[in-house]
Design a protein around this motif. Structure first.
Motif, mmCIF file in Angstrom:
data_model
loop_
_atom_site.group_PDB
_atom_site.id
_atom_site.type_symbol
_atom_site.label_atom_id
_atom_site.label_comp_id
_atom_site.label_asym_id
_atom_site.label_seq_id
_atom_site.Cartn_x
_atom_site.Cartn_y
_atom_site.Cartn_z
ATOM 1 N N LEU A 125 -0.945 -5.795 5.077
ATOM 2 C CA LEU A 125 -1.146 -4.920 6.231
ATOM 3 C C LEU A 125 0.158 -4.729 7.003
ATOM 4 O O LEU A 125 0.519 -3.602 7.367
ATOM 5 N N VAL A 126 0.870 -5.823 7.252
ATOM 6 C CA VAL A 126 2.080 -5.742 8.079
ATOM 7 C C VAL A 126 3.222 -5.072 7.320
ATOM 8 O O VAL A 126 3.890 -4.167 7.854
ATOM 9 N N ASP A 127 3.475 -5.494 6.087
ATOM 10 C CA ASP A 127 4.570 -4.901 5.313
ATOM 11 C C ASP A 127 4.364 -3.397 5.163
ATOM 12 O O ASP A 127 5.261 -2.594 5.459
ATOM 13 N N ALA A 128 3.185 -2.998 4.713
ATOM 14 C CA ALA A 128 2.937 -1.581 4.457
ATOM 15 C C ALA A 128 2.934 -0.763 5.745
ATOM 16 O O ALA A 128 3.467 0.356 5.786
ATOM 17 N N THR A 129 2.340 -1.293 6.819
ATOM 18 C CA THR A 129 2.240 -0.529 8.065
ATOM 19 C C THR A 129 3.603 -0.375 8.725
ATOM 20 O O THR A 129 3.965 0.725 9.184
ATOM 21 N N LEU A 130 4.388 -1.452 8.785
ATOM 22 C CA LEU A 130 5.721 -1.340 9.367
ATOM 23 C C LEU A 130 6.603 -0.384 8.563
ATOM 24 O O LEU A 130 7.373 0.396 9.129
ATOM 25 N N THR A 131 6.471 -0.432 7.249
ATOM 26 C CA THR A 131 7.251 0.475 6.404
ATOM 27 C C THR A 131 6.856 1.925 6.654
ATOM 28 O O THR A 131 7.709 2.811 6.753
ATOM 29 N N LEU A 132 5.542 2.177 6.756
ATOM 30 C CA LEU A 132 5.066 3.534 7.039
ATOM 31 C C LEU A 132 5.607 4.033 8.375
ATOM 32 O O LEU A 132 6.128 5.156 8.472
ATOM 33 N N LEU A 133 5.497 3.206 9.419
ATOM 34 C CA LEU A 133 5.953 3.626 10.748
ATOM 35 C C LEU A 133 7.466 3.876 10.755
ATOM 36 O O LEU A 133 7.936 4.827 11.389
ATOM 37 N N ARG A 134 8.209 3.038 10.036
ATOM 38 C CA ARG A 134 9.654 3.222 9.979
ATOM 39 C C ARG A 134 10.013 4.531 9.285
ATOM 40 O O ARG A 134 10.895 5.276 9.744
ATOM 41 N N ARG A 135 9.309 4.841 8.210
ATOM 42 C CA ARG A 135 9.592 6.080 7.483
ATOM 43 C C ARG A 135 9.194 7.304 8.307
ATOM 44 O O ARG A 135 9.879 8.331 8.281
ATOM 45 N N MET A 136 8.086 7.199 9.021
ATOM 46 C CA MET A 136 7.665 8.306 9.876
ATOM 47 C C MET A 136 8.671 8.513 11.005
ATOM 48 O O MET A 136 8.992 9.659 11.366
ATOM 49 N N ALA A 137 9.173 7.424 11.587
ATOM 50 C CA ALA A 137 10.148 7.536 12.676
ATOM 51 C C ALA A 137 11.433 8.201 12.194
ATOM 52 O O ALA A 137 12.098 8.907 12.953
ATOM 53 N N ARG A 138 11.764 7.994 10.917
ATOM 54 C CA ARG A 138 12.963 8.602 10.342
ATOM 55 C C ARG A 138 12.692 9.999 9.788
ATOM 56 O O ARG A 138 13.570 10.618 9.198
ATOM 57 N N ARG A 139 11.469 10.461 9.949
ATOM 58 C CA ARG A 139 11.037 11.774 9.461
ATOM 59 C C ARG A 139 11.215 11.901 7.948
ATOM 60 O O ARG A 139 11.558 12.966 7.427
ATOM 61 N N ASP A 186 -2.134 3.355 -11.136
ATOM 62 C CA ASP A 186 -3.041 3.758 -10.053
ATOM 63 C C ASP A 186 -4.501 3.574 -10.443
ATOM 64 O O ASP A 186 -5.358 3.372 -9.579
ATOM 65 N N VAL A 187 -4.794 3.636 -11.732
ATOM 66 C CA VAL A 187 -6.157 3.425 -12.201
ATOM 67 C C VAL A 187 -6.642 2.024 -11.848
ATOM 68 O O VAL A 187 -7.850 1.781 -11.758
ATOM 69 N N GLY A 188 -5.699 1.109 -11.593
ATOM 70 C CA GLY A 188 -6.068 -0.244 -11.184
ATOM 71 C C GLY A 188 -5.871 -0.485 -9.711
ATOM 72 O O GLY A 188 -6.763 -0.992 -9.023
ATOM 73 N N SER A 189 -4.704 -0.113 -9.184
ATOM 74 C CA SER A 189 -4.385 -0.474 -7.802
ATOM 75 C C SER A 189 -5.310 0.198 -6.783
ATOM 76 O O SER A 189 -5.698 -0.424 -5.786
ATOM 77 N N LEU A 190 -5.673 1.456 -7.015
ATOM 78 C CA LEU A 190 -6.555 2.146 -6.052
ATOM 79 C C LEU A 190 -7.945 1.511 -5.991
ATOM 80 O O LEU A 190 -8.412 1.151 -4.897
ATOM 81 N N PRO A 191 -8.656 1.355 -7.111
ATOM 82 C CA PRO A 191 -9.975 0.720 -7.017
ATOM 83 C C PRO A 191 -9.913 -0.753 -6.642
ATOM 84 O O PRO A 191 -10.860 -1.258 -6.018
ATOM 85 N N ILE A 192 -8.830 -1.457 -6.981
ATOM 86 C CA ILE A 192 -8.694 -2.834 -6.502
ATOM 87 C C ILE A 192 -8.637 -2.833 -4.978
ATOM 88 O O ILE A 192 -9.255 -3.677 -4.314
ATOM 89 N N GLY A 193 -7.918 -1.867 -4.403
ATOM 90 C CA GLY A 193 -7.893 -1.743 -2.954
ATOM 91 C C GLY A 193 -9.273 -1.516 -2.371
ATOM 92 O O GLY A 193 -9.631 -2.096 -1.340
ATOM 93 N N LEU A 194 -10.073 -0.682 -3.034
ATOM 94 C CA LEU A 194 -11.429 -0.427 -2.544
ATOM 95 C C LEU A 194 -12.300 -1.672 -2.665
ATOM 96 O O LEU A 194 -13.059 -2.003 -1.743
ATOM 97 N N LEU A 195 -12.203 -2.378 -3.770
ATOM 98 C CA LEU A 195 -13.006 -3.596 -3.959
ATOM 99 C C LEU A 195 -12.619 -4.674 -2.946
ATOM 100 O O LEU A 195 -13.493 -5.329 -2.362
ATOM 101 N N LEU A 196 -11.326 -4.851 -2.741
ATOM 102 C CA LEU A 196 -10.890 -5.832 -1.742
ATOM 103 C C LEU A 196 -11.309 -5.401 -0.340
ATOM 104 O O LEU A 196 -11.795 -6.214 0.457
ATOM 105 N N LEU A 250 -2.460 1.344 0.789
ATOM 106 C CA LEU A 250 -1.434 0.313 0.965
ATOM 107 C C LEU A 250 -1.437 -0.669 -0.203
ATOM 108 O O LEU A 250 -0.375 -1.177 -0.592
ATOM 109 N N VAL A 251 -2.616 -0.953 -0.780
ATOM 110 C CA VAL A 251 -2.639 -1.790 -1.981
ATOM 111 C C VAL A 251 -1.885 -1.087 -3.112
ATOM 112 O O VAL A 251 -1.127 -1.716 -3.864
ATOM 113 N N ASN A 252 -2.048 0.223 -3.199
ATOM 114 C CA ASN A 252 -1.311 0.999 -4.198
ATOM 115 C C ASN A 252 0.195 0.954 -3.918
ATOM 116 O O ASN A 252 1.004 0.747 -4.815
ATOM 117 N N PHE A 253 0.575 1.127 -2.637
ATOM 118 C CA PHE A 253 1.989 1.104 -2.270
ATOM 119 C C PHE A 253 2.630 -0.255 -2.580
ATOM 120 O O PHE A 253 3.793 -0.321 -2.980
#
Length: 339
Positions: free
Chosen positions: A244-258, A210-220, A147-150
């Motif tokens: 957490l809220v922005d990324a999770t709601l977006t994921l659920l919305r996209r999954m609901a729309r298949r 991604d070389v930054g956003s992914l490990p920043i997510g892990l460090l955070l 989600l930090v990457n997204f």
């Protein structure tokens, strides 16, 4: 025991910022040649921009943070300092030549699992079997890293998230509420992000990649998990609540729309805001102010140490996030000019 942790934390922050800025200046010509992000339908930028400044951010964080965090021994940090470069390498390869979804996910799971499953057994969150809890943490860690990457899709967005979070973590550490290694890593990461910020302000001269956003997510995520293990679960949730809220709601919305939710897109609330007429500076400014407010709520949670207070503070945090998301979801009303 660390003598004068506040002064040392400031020194760590400033040193990491300086090293990161110098590294970006040195790396930018190379990134311009080999790691150019070209605009597409899902991009927020309009011109080809080099990506990969995360190399400088992560390098400064590990060198400075590791040096100051390991004053009492490096052993507790070993798994983190293996997992973070591994995740950075995965991101670097993906920046240059995209890795298929499954092997990328497996490598991410390996890095997150290395941190989660090597933690001492006495660090617990829930009264459930240890293996189940650590598996749940692995899943949560994978989601947080991604989600930090997204959410790293707008100039200064990750700075607006990471700086308030790391600043509050450092403040907790100064008052003895977090172990010194966590404080030092948070100070170094916050400093590195400050060193990156001038190069990423609109219009950005360079991206994290991604070389930054992914490990920043892990460090955070690692730092927030350490806070939760100290008994401050509500604070650990409040600090990254907008992401957490922005990324999770977006994921659920996209999954609901298949929709193919693993694919790049432009449907996060902050991305929709720019489509609705908000400027990049306006969106990032709103997120930064919101994150400061969430950090204040997290601080109140740690001070009050009450279940009832935690519930109220989380509801307040969710309410503040909801206000911002609703604002981002609606077309911006521009004042009409006079006759």
């Amino acid at each position: 025991m660390i003598a004068n942790p506040a002064a040392i934390a400031v020194a760590v922050t400033l040193l990491a910022a300086a090293i990161c800025a110098v590294l970006i200046v040195l790396l930018r010509p190379v990134l311009q040649r080999y790691a150019l992000a070209r605009p597409n339908a899902r991009s927020s930028h309009k011109i080809p921009t080099p990506q990969g400044a995360g190399i400088a951010v992560i390098g400064a964080t590990l060198v400075v943070g590791g040096a100051f965090a390991s004053v009492n021994g490096f052993a507790p940090l070993t798994s983190l300092f293996v997992a973070v470069p591994l995740l950075a390498l995965v991101g670097l390869v993906d920046d240059i030549r995209p890795i298929p979804v499954l092997p990328r996910f497996v490598l991410q799971a390996l890095a997150v699992g290395l941190v989660v499953f090597t933690a001492p057994d006495d660090l617990r969150l829930l009264p459930i079997p240890l293996a189940i809890e650590r598996t749940l943490l692995l899943i949560a860690g994978l989601w947080f890293v991604n989600l930090v990457n997204f959410m790293d899709g707008l100039d200064l967005m990750t700075v607006a998230e990471a700086v308030p979070v790391t600043a509050m973590l450092v403040l907790f550490g100064i008052f003895g509420l977090l172990p010194w290694p966590v404080t030092a890593i948070a100070a170094a990461l916050g400093g590195a992000m400050l060193g990156f910020a001038p190069f990423n302000r609109p219009v950005a001269k360079v991206f994290l990649g991604d070389v930054g956003s992914l490990p920043i997510g892990l460090l955070l995520g690692w730092s927030l998990l350490q806070l939760a293990w100290q008994g401050s679960i509500a604070a650990a949730l409040l600090l990254p609540l907008y992401y957490l809220v922005d990324a999770t709601l977006t994921l659920l919305r996209r999954m609901a729309r298949r929709e193919p939710f693993w694919a790049a897109h432009r449907t996060h609330f902050y991305q929709r805001a720019t489509d609705n007429g908000f400027t990049v500076a306006g969106v990032v400014g709103d997120v930064f102010v919101l994150n400061i407010g969430l950090a204040v709520l997290a601080g109140a949670s740690v001070v009050l140490r009450s279940v009832a207070a935690d519930v109220i503070l989380i509801v307040l945090g969710l309410g503040a996030v909801a206000v911002v998301l609703r604002r981002f979801s609606q077309p911006r009303v521009r004042p009409s000019g006079g006759a």
